[in-house]
Design a protein around this motif. Structure first.
Motif, short mmCIF file in Angstrom:
data_model
loop_
_atom_site.label_atom_id
_atom_site.label_comp_id
_atom_site.label_asym_id
_atom_site.label_seq_id
_atom_site.Cartn_x
_atom_site.Cartn_y
_atom_site.Cartn_z
N ILE A 6 6.01 6.67 -2.01
CA ILE A 6 5.01 5.59 -2.02
C ILE A 6 4.47 5.37 -0.61
N LYS A 7 3.15 5.41 -0.45
CA LYS A 7 2.50 5.24 0.85
C LYS A 7 1.87 3.86 1.01
N GLU A 8 1.16 3.40 -0.01
CA GLU A 8 0.49 2.11 0.06
C GLU A 8 0.49 1.47 -1.33
N ILE A 9 0.47 0.13 -1.36
CA ILE A 9 0.39 -0.61 -2.62
C ILE A 9 -0.55 -1.80 -2.44
N LYS A 10 -1.40 -1.99 -3.44
CA LYS A 10 -2.18 -3.22 -3.56
C LYS A 10 -1.94 -3.77 -4.96
N TYR A 11 -1.82 -5.08 -5.03
CA TYR A 11 -1.55 -5.70 -6.33
C TYR A 11 -2.22 -7.06 -6.38
N SER A 12 -2.92 -7.33 -7.47
CA SER A 12 -3.53 -8.64 -7.66
C SER A 12 -3.35 -9.06 -9.11
N SER A 13 -3.16 -10.37 -9.31
CA SER A 13 -2.93 -10.90 -10.65
C SER A 13 -3.63 -12.24 -10.81
N GLU B 219 -1.43 -12.01 -4.79
CA GLU B 219 -2.20 -11.02 -4.06
C GLU B 219 -1.28 -10.34 -3.07
N PHE B 220 -1.34 -9.02 -3.03
CA PHE B 220 -0.50 -8.30 -2.08
C PHE B 220 -1.21 -7.02 -1.63
N ASP B 221 -1.08 -6.72 -0.34
CA ASP B 221 -1.65 -5.51 0.23
C ASP B 221 -0.72 -5.05 1.35
N THR B 222 -0.12 -3.87 1.17
CA THR B 222 0.82 -3.40 2.19
C THR B 222 0.13 -3.07 3.50
N ALA B 223 -1.20 -2.92 3.48
CA ALA B 223 -1.92 -2.70 4.74
C ALA B 223 -1.94 -3.96 5.59
N ASN B 224 -1.76 -5.12 4.94
CA ASN B 224 -1.76 -6.39 5.66
C ASN B 224 -0.81 -7.36 4.97
N PRO B 225 0.48 -7.07 4.96
CA PRO B 225 1.42 -7.92 4.22
C PRO B 225 1.66 -9.26 4.91
N THR B 226 1.62 -10.34 4.15
CA THR B 226 1.94 -11.65 4.70
C THR B 226 3.44 -11.84 4.83
N ASP B 227 4.19 -11.06 4.04
CA ASP B 227 5.66 -11.13 4.08
C ASP B 227 6.21 -9.71 4.15
N PRO B 228 6.60 -9.25 5.35
CA PRO B 228 7.13 -7.87 5.49
C PRO B 228 8.40 -7.63 4.69
N GLN B 229 9.06 -8.70 4.24
CA GLN B 229 10.28 -8.54 3.47
C GLN B 229 10.05 -8.72 1.96
N HIS B 230 8.78 -8.75 1.57
CA HIS B 230 8.50 -8.82 0.13
C HIS B 230 8.97 -7.51 -0.52
N PRO B 231 9.49 -7.57 -1.76
CA PRO B 231 9.96 -6.34 -2.43
C PRO B 231 8.92 -5.22 -2.47
N LEU B 232 7.66 -5.55 -2.61
CA LEU B 232 6.64 -4.50 -2.63
C LEU B 232 6.49 -3.86 -1.25
N ALA B 233 6.60 -4.67 -0.20
CA ALA B 233 6.51 -4.13 1.16
C ALA B 233 7.67 -3.17 1.43
N LEU B 234 8.83 -3.48 0.87
CA LEU B 234 10.01 -2.64 1.09
C LEU B 234 9.97 -1.34 0.30
N LEU B 235 9.00 -1.22 -0.63
CA LEU B 235 8.86 0.03 -1.38
C LEU B 235 8.13 1.12 -0.58
N ILE B 236 7.42 0.73 0.47
CA ILE B 236 6.68 1.72 1.25
C ILE B 236 7.65 2.68 1.92
N GLY B 237 7.40 3.97 1.69
CA GLY B 237 8.28 5.01 2.21
C GLY B 237 9.40 5.39 1.27
N GLN B 238 9.59 4.61 0.20
CA GLN B 238 10.63 4.93 -0.79
C GLN B 238 10.12 6.01 -1.75
N SER B 239 11.07 6.72 -2.37
CA SER B 239 10.72 7.84 -3.25
C SER B 239 11.47 7.77 -4.58
N TYR B 240 10.91 8.45 -5.57
CA TYR B 240 11.59 8.70 -6.83
C TYR B 240 11.17 10.09 -7.30
#
Length: 333
Positions: free
Chosen positions: A110-117, A126-147
């Motif tokens: 995973i390189k980048e994530i954007k999510y809106s609801s 609203e979430f955008d890993t390019a500009n995260p308001t919370d670096p410890q949000h679970p979505l932010a922690l997915l960057i660089g992770q693999s499956y």
């Protein structure tokens, strides 16, 4: 003399019948020839090679809305508003190995994530890993992770192999990993990477005009469920940047009648409009998807059941429900 003429006439009919039975045509007429397809044969399939690395951007959108025209009955179970979810992910796909059937083990990073609801017309997330308001949000922690997944040359995700590390990383976040867990579910992963399904290996040699189909079911909540037959047609093969690219059109038709829940039985008499179409550009030289999209739109419009509105209502009471699903996959590197 007359008997001689009749005999000759009968003989000519017999000879002509024998000629026709043998596949010959009477003089002056050409025999019907079987139609033979012409054109280049293309292999409509993905190609894999160990170590190959490709980056894609995938988008999933789901929208449902309810709109009233006229007075809304107080006792109605259908409340107006718009619900909307949009997920964007940029991921790298690295082929690790290939088995004797041509299936590949692919590592997805995973390189980048954007999510809106949006729920009932109000933005709830609203979430955008390019500009995260919370670096410890679970979505932010997915960057660089693999499956890892097993994928067939047809594009079908045969198996989701390993998602443990990514799930474990999201659980270390500042809030419960509810959204991250949904994105890492096996169903979501198969939808993300296996939405497009090409022909089976024994049927993937196609010419322009050939097609194949698959059936897919959708749930529309209170509006019921429906299955569609997605029909893919090879429209053309073109040269682009020294590569051969297949352009494939998708048009879908209902494969079954919509099944409705007990809350929405009056929708059986509604006007129902639906469109489901898409397009694929497949790089035949590399055996990779260049870009693909599909969009399903369905709308139900009905007069509200008589006896529910008040006698003083002068305007018609009309209920419109709509559902939209959009998916796209695009190679960006």
């Amino acid at each position: 003399m007359r008997q001689v003429k009749i005999s000759r006439w009968l003989a000519s009919i017999t000879v002509c019948s024998l000629l026709l039975a043998a596949g010959c045509a009477p003089a002056g007429k050409e025999a019907a020839k079987p139609k033979v397809k012409s054109g280049k044969v293309a292999t409509i399939a993905l190609k894999f090679s160990p170590g190959d690395l490709t980056t894609y951007k995938v988008i999933n959108e789901v929208e449902r809305s309810i709109k009233w025209e006229g007075s809304v009955p107080d006792e109605s179970i259908f409340k107006g508003g718009r619900n909307y979810d949009k997920q964007e992910m940029i991921f790298a796909q690295e082929i690790q190995s290939i088995d004797d059937k041509g299936n590949a083990i692919a590592k997805i990073t995973i390189k980048e994530i954007k999510y809106s609801s949006i729920v009932k017309d109000s933005s709830v997330f609203e979430f955008d890993t390019a500009n995260p308001t919370d670096p410890q949000h679970p979505l932010a922690l997915l960057i660089g992770q693999s499956y890892t997944i097993k994928i067939a040359p047809s594009g079908e995700v045969i198996e989701v192999i390993d998602i443990k590390e990514a799930n474990a990383a999201s659980r270390k976040g500042s809030v419960p990993p509810r959204i991250a867990s949904r994105m890492l579910s096996k169903e979501a992963i198969k939808e993300r990477h296996g939405n497009l399904v090409l022909p089976n290996t024994d049927k993937n040699q196609l010419q322009t005009g050939d097609n194949w189909s698959i059936t897919k079911a959708f749930s529309f909540g209170m509006m019921g469920a429906e299955s569609y037959e997605k029909i893919y047609t090879l429209n053309q093969i073109k040269s682009q940047d020294k590569r051969q690219v297949a352009v494939i059109k998708m048009n879908a038709i209902p494969a079954s009648e919509t099944s409705k829940g007990h809350e929405a039985k009056f929708l059986e008499r509604s006007d129902n409009t639906k469109t489901y179409a898409g397009e694929l550009e497949l790089d035949l030289t590399a055996g990779k998807v260049k870009k693909y999209y599909e969009k399903l739109q369905q709308e139900w419009t009905t007069d509200f059941p008589s006896g529910q509105a008040t006698e003083t209502d002068q305007e018609p009471v009309i209920l419109t429900m709509s559902a939209t699903r959009f998916y796209s996959l695009e190679k960006i590197d």
